[in-house]
Scaffold this active site. Structure first.
Site, PDB file in Angstrom:
ATOM      1  CB  SER A   8      -0.901   0.011   1.234  1.00  0.00           C
ATOM      2  OG  SER A   8      -1.486   1.287   1.351  1.00  0.00           O
ATOM      3  CG  HIS A  33      -3.880  -1.446  -1.715  1.00  0.00           C
ATOM      4  ND1 HIS A  33      -4.997  -2.192  -2.020  1.00  0.00           N
ATOM      5  CD2 HIS A  33      -4.257  -0.629  -0.707  1.00  0.00           C
ATOM      6  CE1 HIS A  33      -5.994  -1.843  -1.244  1.00  0.00           C
ATOM      7  NE2 HIS A  33      -5.578  -0.880  -0.428  1.00  0.00           N
ATOM      8  CG  ASP A  35      -5.171   2.600   0.791  1.00  0.00           C
ATOM      9  OD1 ASP A  35      -6.106   1.784   0.711  1.00  0.00           O
ATOM     10  OD2 ASP A  35      -4.021   2.272   1.127  1.00  0.00           O
ATOM     11  CG  MET A  37      -8.524   7.324   2.334  1.00  0.00           C
ATOM     12  SD  MET A  37      -7.765   7.256   3.955  1.00  0.00           S
ATOM     13  CE  MET A  37      -6.797   5.755   3.808  1.00  0.00           C
ATOM     14  CG  HIS A  66      -9.290   0.310  -0.633  1.00  0.00           C
ATOM     15  ND1 HIS A  66      -8.712   0.038   0.582  1.00  0.00           N
ATOM     16  CD2 HIS A  66     -10.630   0.292  -0.413  1.00  0.00           C
ATOM     17  CE1 HIS A  66      -9.638  -0.131   1.494  1.00  0.00           C
ATOM     18  NE2 HIS A  66     -10.821   0.033   0.925  1.00  0.00           N
ATOM     19  CG  MET A  68     -11.432   3.392   1.979  1.00  0.00           C
ATOM     20  SD  MET A  68      -9.852   3.329   2.826  1.00  0.00           S
ATOM     21  CE  MET A  68      -8.781   3.365   1.408  1.00  0.00           C
ATOM     22  CG  MET A 137     -11.666  -2.338   4.931  1.00  0.00           C
ATOM     23  SD  MET A 137     -10.045  -2.050   4.196  1.00  0.00           S
ATOM     24  CE  MET A 137      -9.118  -1.345   5.568  1.00  0.00           C
ATOM     25  CG  ASP A 175      -6.306  -2.735   3.019  1.00  0.00           C
ATOM     26  OD1 ASP A 175      -5.247  -2.502   3.608  1.00  0.00           O
ATOM     27  OD2 ASP A 175      -6.909  -1.895   2.312  1.00  0.00           O
TER      28      ASP A 175
HETATM   29  C1  DX5 Z   1      -6.405   1.709   5.457  1.00  0.00           C
HETATM   30  C2  DX5 Z   1      -5.979   1.359   4.060  1.00  0.00           C
HETATM   31  C3  DX5 Z   1      -4.894   0.364   3.976  1.00  0.00           C
HETATM   32  C4  DX5 Z   1      -3.619   0.778   4.665  1.00  0.00           C
HETATM   33  C5  DX5 Z   1      -3.029  -0.445   5.269  1.00  0.00           C
HETATM   34  O1  DX5 Z   1      -7.562   2.429   5.431  1.00  0.00           O
HETATM   35  O2  DX5 Z   1      -7.072   0.823   3.306  1.00  0.00           O
HETATM   36  O3  DX5 Z   1      -4.623  -0.041   2.636  1.00  0.00           O
HETATM   37  O4  DX5 Z   1      -2.676   1.375   3.821  1.00  0.00           O
HETATM   38  O5  DX5 Z   1      -1.934  -0.083   5.998  1.00  0.00           O
HETATM   39  P1  DX5 Z   1      -1.226  -1.041   7.035  1.00  0.00           P
HETATM   40  O6  DX5 Z   1      -0.765  -2.243   6.273  1.00  0.00           O
HETATM   41  O7  DX5 Z   1      -0.115  -0.194   7.556  1.00  0.00           O
HETATM   42  O8  DX5 Z   1      -2.248  -1.415   8.095  1.00  0.00           O
HETATM   43 ZN    ZN Z   2      -6.556  -0.107   1.286  1.00  0.00          ZN
END
Ligand code: DX5
Ligand code: ZN
Length: 221
Positions: A8, A33, A35, A37, A66, A68, A137, A175
């Site tokens: 990620s 990956h 993220d 948000m 991903h 969010m 998650m 994840d």
């Molecule tokens: C959290 C993200 C993850 C995050 C995971 O909301 O969706 O992808 O980057 O990070 P780690 O592996 O550090 O928990």
């Molecule tokens: Zn993620």
């Protein structure tokens, strides 16, 4: 069993994303990956499609994006244009999830559905056959570096049952809070794809850490 490792980029240095992407290109990582948000669905704001597009220019591996964000239908085409290969939306953020998943596929991407730790797997009973991937998650989304939530193991078992019943090709991805300490147990439970942020980017040698993760998969052959 070989598995997919998706580092990620949330835990990478955002001021040096190109370097991070090039490091991952050279590594045994399978997907990148990313993220996204919106500060509404989750408390944090990260990156949007312009940054995904910039990452795509350098990436030699598929982009596992991903989302969010609330009502992600608004941005499906934009993320396709930005270069997403897999687009995952949250069940909790979609009013008409079946339509959203169809639209992602029609745009030419693999369609993923994610659920938060509090959402039961049974919510997906009528979607497993339509999804390419389900992302469980294992932390409350929004931030990297959080502690793995143990009830995820039970959810993997339940999702495995739905996979057998409705869609043997379904990819199960986990994840949040994934590290060398729990990766093997997750793979043994039937997970196909692991996302790891902090556990990879906090390591002194990222390429070596990724190789260490990947050697776990070899061990379970
Ligand atoms: C959290 C993200 C993850 C995050 C995971 O909301 O969706 O992808 O980057 O990070 P780690 O592996 O550090 O928990
Ligand atoms: Zn993620």
């Amino acid at each position: 069993m070989a598995f997919i490792l998706a580092p990620s980029l949330l835990s990478a240095d955002f001021a040096n994303l190109q370097t991070a992407v090039e490091t991952l290109n050279q590594s045994q990582a399978d997907w990148l990956h990313i993220d996204v948000m919106d500060g509404m669905f989750v408390p944090n704001i990260t990156i949007g499609q312009p940054v995904v597009k910039a990452i795509k220019k350098h990436a030699k591996k598929p982009l596992d994006v991903h989302l969010m964000i609330m009502e992600p239908d608004r941005y499906i085409a934009a993320f396709k244009d930005a270069g997403a290969n897999i687009l995952t939306v949250h069940e909790e953020a979609c009013r008409h999830l079946n339509r959203t998943v169809s639209q992602i596929k029609q745009c030419g991407m693999k369609a993923g559905i994610s659920i938060n730790p509090h959402t039961p797997v049974s919510m997906l009973e009528n979607m497993v056959e339509y999804a390419d991937l389900i992302l469980l998650m294992s932390v409350n989304p929004g931030f990297g570096g959080q502690k793995f939530i143990e009830s995820t193991y039970r959810k993997i078992e339940e999702l495995n049952r739905l996979r057998q019943k409705y869609n043997p090709h379904l990819v199960i991805e986990v994840d949040g809070g994934v590290g060398i300490d729990n990766a093997q147990r997750l793979l043994n439970a039937g997970v196909d794809a692991l996302v790891a942020g902090n556990a990879i980017f906090s390591a002194p040698d990222i390429i070596r850490q990724i190789a260490l993760f990947k050697s776990l998969g070899e061990g379970s052959l």
